[in-house]
Design a protein around this motif. Structure first.
Motif, mmCIF file in Angstrom:
data_model
loop_
_atom_site.group_PDB
_atom_site.id
_atom_site.type_symbol
_atom_site.label_atom_id
_atom_site.label_comp_id
_atom_site.label_asym_id
_atom_site.label_seq_id
_atom_site.Cartn_x
_atom_site.Cartn_y
_atom_site.Cartn_z
ATOM 1 N N GLN A 27 1.124 -13.459 -19.702
ATOM 2 C CA GLN A 27 1.553 -12.294 -20.294
ATOM 3 C C GLN A 27 3.139 -11.899 -20.163
ATOM 4 O O GLN A 27 3.659 -12.591 -19.167
ATOM 5 N N ARG A 28 3.653 -11.376 -20.547
ATOM 6 C CA ARG A 28 5.076 -11.099 -20.723
ATOM 7 C C ARG A 28 5.481 -10.409 -19.309
ATOM 8 O O ARG A 28 6.363 -10.440 -18.681
ATOM 9 N N SER A 29 4.544 -9.486 -19.221
ATOM 10 C CA SER A 29 4.680 -8.818 -17.825
ATOM 11 C C SER A 29 3.132 -8.498 -17.305
ATOM 12 O O SER A 29 2.405 -8.250 -18.158
ATOM 13 N N TYR A 30 3.081 -7.861 -16.151
ATOM 14 C CA TYR A 30 1.778 -7.566 -15.599
ATOM 15 C C TYR A 30 1.869 -5.974 -14.985
ATOM 16 O O TYR A 30 3.079 -5.528 -14.818
ATOM 17 N N ALA A 31 0.870 -5.303 -14.977
ATOM 18 C CA ALA A 31 0.717 -3.986 -14.561
ATOM 19 C C ALA A 31 1.251 -3.919 -13.053
ATOM 20 O O ALA A 31 0.532 -4.547 -12.011
ATOM 21 N N VAL A 32 2.241 -3.457 -12.649
ATOM 22 C CA VAL A 32 3.156 -3.170 -11.426
ATOM 23 C C VAL A 32 3.064 -1.749 -11.033
ATOM 24 O O VAL A 32 3.904 -1.441 -12.126
ATOM 25 N N ASP A 33 2.676 -1.307 -10.098
ATOM 26 C CA ASP A 33 3.407 -0.005 -9.699
ATOM 27 C C ASP A 33 4.731 -0.004 -9.090
ATOM 28 O O ASP A 33 5.054 -0.103 -7.948
ATOM 29 N N ARG A 34 5.663 0.010 -9.824
ATOM 30 C CA ARG A 34 7.076 0.038 -9.655
ATOM 31 C C ARG A 34 7.562 1.062 -8.879
ATOM 32 O O ARG A 34 8.648 1.072 -8.303
ATOM 33 N N GLU A 37 5.326 2.125 -2.846
ATOM 34 C CA GLU A 37 6.007 1.613 -1.603
ATOM 35 C C GLU A 37 5.814 0.270 -1.546
ATOM 36 O O GLU A 37 6.618 -0.515 -0.998
ATOM 37 N N ARG A 38 4.596 -0.470 -1.877
ATOM 38 C CA ARG A 38 4.377 -1.793 -1.698
ATOM 39 C C ARG A 38 5.361 -2.766 -2.602
ATOM 40 O O ARG A 38 5.801 -3.601 -2.164
ATOM 41 N N TRP A 39 5.582 -2.133 -3.720
ATOM 42 C CA TRP A 39 6.854 -2.670 -4.596
ATOM 43 C C TRP A 39 8.169 -2.584 -3.889
ATOM 44 O O TRP A 39 8.659 -3.877 -3.830
ATOM 45 N N GLU A 40 8.513 -1.837 -3.332
ATOM 46 C CA GLU A 40 9.912 -1.605 -2.537
ATOM 47 C C GLU A 40 9.843 -2.583 -1.428
ATOM 48 O O GLU A 40 10.737 -3.333 -1.141
ATOM 49 N N ALA A 47 6.976 -9.045 4.688
ATOM 50 C CA ALA A 47 5.980 -9.906 4.801
ATOM 51 C C ALA A 47 4.450 -8.836 4.648
ATOM 52 O O ALA A 47 4.747 -8.022 5.278
ATOM 53 N N PHE A 48 3.565 -9.418 3.875
ATOM 54 C CA PHE A 48 2.410 -8.791 3.841
ATOM 55 C C PHE A 48 1.505 -9.576 4.331
ATOM 56 O O PHE A 48 0.962 -10.688 4.035
ATOM 57 N N GLY A 49 0.828 -9.211 5.507
ATOM 58 C CA GLY A 49 -0.483 -9.546 6.022
ATOM 59 C C GLY A 49 -1.714 -9.333 5.455
ATOM 60 O O GLY A 49 -1.706 -8.711 4.413
ATOM 61 N N TYR A 50 -2.709 -9.312 6.166
ATOM 62 C CA TYR A 50 -4.219 -9.045 5.756
ATOM 63 C C TYR A 50 -4.208 -7.664 5.735
ATOM 64 O O TYR A 50 -3.892 -6.985 6.785
ATOM 65 N N GLU A 51 -4.472 -7.151 4.508
ATOM 66 C CA GLU A 51 -4.724 -5.716 4.416
ATOM 67 C C GLU A 51 -6.134 -5.450 3.736
ATOM 68 O O GLU A 51 -6.629 -5.817 2.740
ATOM 69 N N PRO A 52 -7.283 -5.165 4.822
ATOM 70 C CA PRO A 52 -8.471 -5.087 4.191
ATOM 71 C C PRO A 52 -9.150 -4.122 3.221
ATOM 72 O O PRO A 52 -9.896 -3.962 2.520
#
Length: 73
Positions: A27-34, A37-40, A47-52
């Motif tokens: 796709q030209r773009s994907y749904a992202v919550d820009r 907080e996770r986007w920022e 780094a993103f570790g395991y997040e259950p």
């Protein structure tokens, strides 16, 4: 559910092929919550570790589990 096709009926596809067809559809773009907080964090290079609590992490076992061990579900 569709009926299972006997292997003998499709075996020639594995023996007589001349080339491989492969197509990646994107796709030209994907749904992202820009605004989230996770986007920022991602943009800052965190780094993103395991997040259950993340559905993707729940579905995909972590590297600490081997194929002989049950899924952490």
């Amino acid at each position: 559910m569709a009926p299972l096709i006997p292997f003998d009926a499709v075996a020639h596809y594995f023996e007589d092929f001349e080339h491989i067809a492969w197509r990646l559809e994107t796709q030209r773009s994907y749904a992202v919550d820009r605004a989230g907080e996770r986007w920022e964090r991602w943009r800052a290079g965190a780094a993103f570790g395991y997040e259950p609590d993340v559905p993707w992490h729940f579905a995909i076992p972590t590297a600490e589990f081997s194929a002989s061990q049950p899924s952490p579900r």
